[in-house]
Design an enzyme around this catalytic site. Structure first.
Site, PDB file in Angstrom:
ATOM      1  CB  CYS A  28      -0.938  -0.004   1.201  1.00  0.00           C
ATOM      2  SG  CYS A  28      -2.013  -1.446   1.267  1.00  0.00           S
ATOM      3  CG  ASP A  29       3.797   2.292   3.151  1.00  0.00           C
ATOM      4  OD1 ASP A  29       2.944   3.126   3.469  1.00  0.00           O
ATOM      5  OD2 ASP A  29       4.433   1.630   3.973  1.00  0.00           O
ATOM      6  CG  LEU A  30       6.310  -0.145  -1.848  1.00  0.00           C
ATOM      7  CD1 LEU A  30       6.832  -1.529  -2.208  1.00  0.00           C
ATOM      8  CD2 LEU A  30       7.450   0.856  -1.779  1.00  0.00           C
TER       9      LEU A  30
ATOM     10  N   GLY B 129       2.462   7.147   4.967  1.00  0.00           N
ATOM     11  CA  GLY B 129       2.865   5.827   4.511  1.00  0.00           C
ATOM     12  C   GLY B 129       3.979   5.324   5.397  1.00  0.00           C
ATOM     13  N   GLY B 130       3.825   4.148   5.986  1.00  0.00           N
ATOM     14  CA  GLY B 130       4.822   3.623   6.910  1.00  0.00           C
ATOM     15  C   GLY B 130       5.919   2.884   6.189  1.00  0.00           C
TER      16      GLY B 130
END
Length: 427
Positions: A168-170, A424-425
């Site tokens: 999801c971050d990417l 975003g982690g």
């Protein structure tokens, strides 16, 4: 060759950990001048993510390649003024602080639009800039959980599992980079910038193409299928005598070819298995039959036989194999980026291959504040003023201590402290 695609673009990145830095990396790879704005002292918290090489974060120097680093305390009045000086000539601002954090610093879109009406202001967050969850922390695993990804990942009847990378971050970063280019194209027409809002959550939900196809048509809610496809079969991993192989035999031709390789003449003409969708519905009967055949093969031999028969297939590689893959080496995918203290740092290449304006290959992720003086001077700030800002604690020029070690007198991430959740982690 015409040069880098985005060579005339100036991007400010107020990014931490993963999503905004990954978006910034895409733009930097395409030639944009991406200036990473970090708090003095310890910088982006990703600098404290190991493993370390000579005190430098190994992930950081790869995620932040091709960028410059400016250390500015955005909670310091004079630091904000210096930052606004950079905004005046910027094309894009990427930021992934929690919604409202930049506004609380006086650096929200309405304020910066006044300074630079052409600015494309891109906000990345866990849940979006509005809505009931907007102010909640939003890391990758939380987005995977709420978006349904974890409900369909893993083996049937097993515990929930997340995708192995911070997907999801990417993907939020990729959507942000794509939206940035669209907004810049609009600016070419209108002369005006705009605010772009991209979230991890919605990025993740956008992946549910097959699941939406089922649910909105039949009301069926998907579940975990291991490595199997949701709607067609055989399309998954099968055990071999010494490992695993994946293949997809979903067309009439590849289905018959796979059955021929595996000596499955007893099922190839079975009308129950005539279509790929019907084969998926009967997976519990079909898969054991296929796997009994694949277990009689060694992986390399089965892959070779399936490839010769024209059946799409592949062994399951671990990353030790991936990072030495002969195909990637032949395509010059990996490359070495110079770093002032680490020497050459091996990089994962950009998958974007443009014939006339290929991605740039400059330096590894910069040391904290390495470019503060040059960037501010390039924006018209006098050397004497830069020296004064350093003495005032508003900016930092060059490294204080090591990235993984003590932060020095500047202490914690003062410029952004307390504001870096909800972004975003790091997976």
């Amino acid at each position: 060759m015409t040069g880098a695609s985005l060579a005339d673009l100036r991007v400010l990145e107020v990014g931490v950990f993963m999503a905004a830095p990954f978006a910034g990396m895409q733009l930097a790879d395409l030639g944009a001048d991406v200036v990473k704005v970090e708090p003095p002292g310890r910088g982006d918290p990703a600098r404290q993510v190991g493993p370390y090489l000579s005190g430098e974060s190994s992930p950081f120097v790869r995620l932040n390649r091709n960028k410059r680093s400016v250390a500015i305390d955005l909670k310091h009045d004079e630091g904000r003024a210096a930052f606004e000086h950079l905004v005046a000539s910027a094309d894009v601002l990427l930021q992934n602080l929690r919604p409202g954090a930049m506004d609380s610093l006086g650096l929200g879109y309405p304020r910066l639009r006044e300074l630079n009406p052409r600015l494309v202001y891109v906000s990345l967050s866990g849940w979006g800039q509005d809505g009931p969850r907007a102010k909640l922390p939003g890391l990758d695993v939380m987005a995977q959980a709420r978006a349904g990804l974890m409900s369909i990942t893993g083996e049937p009847g097993g515990a929930p599992a997340k995708v192995g990378v911070p997907l999801c971050d990417l993907t939020c970063g990729l959507y942000a980079a794509l939206a940035t280019l669209a907004a810049l194209r609009t600016r070419d027409v209108t002369g005006e910038g705009q605010h772009v809002d991209v979230s991890l959550f919605e990025s993740a939900v956008s992946f549910g193409i097959w699941e939406a196809g089922k649910f909105f048509a039949t009301g069926e809610v998907g579940g975990p299928l291991g490595s199997a496809h949701q709607s067609t079969a055989p399309y998954q991993a099968f055990a071999t005598a010494d490992g695993w192989v994946t293949f997809g035999a979903v067309t009439p031709r590849t289905w018959r070819a796979a059955c021929a390789v595996l000596d499955l003449g007893e099922i190839v003409d079975d009308p129950r298995y005539a279509e790929a969708y019907e084969r998926q519905l009967l997976r519990e009967h079909l898969v054991p039959v296929i796997e009994a055949a694949t277990r009689r093969w060694r992986t390399d031999a089965l892959v070779a036989a399936l490839e010769e028969a024209g059946v799409p297939c592949a062994p399951i590689a671990d990353y030790g194999e991936v990072f030495g893959d002969e195909h990637l080496r032949a395509r010059d995918f990996f490359w070495d980026a110079p770093h002032p203290t680490l020497g050459d740092v091996r990089q994962i290449g950009s998958p974007m291959r443009l014939s006339d304006s290929p991605p740039v290959r400059r330096g590894a992720g910069p040391r904290l504040g390495a470019d503060t003086r040059d960037v501010l001077a390039g924006a018209g700030v006098q050397e004497s003023e830069i020296d004064r800002l350093v003495m005032a604690g508003a900016i930092q020029c060059g490294e204080v201590g090591s990235a993984a070690g003590e932060a020095g007198e500047s202490g914690s991430t003062t410029g952004l402290a307390g504001e870096t959740t909800g972004k975003g982690g790091n997976g």
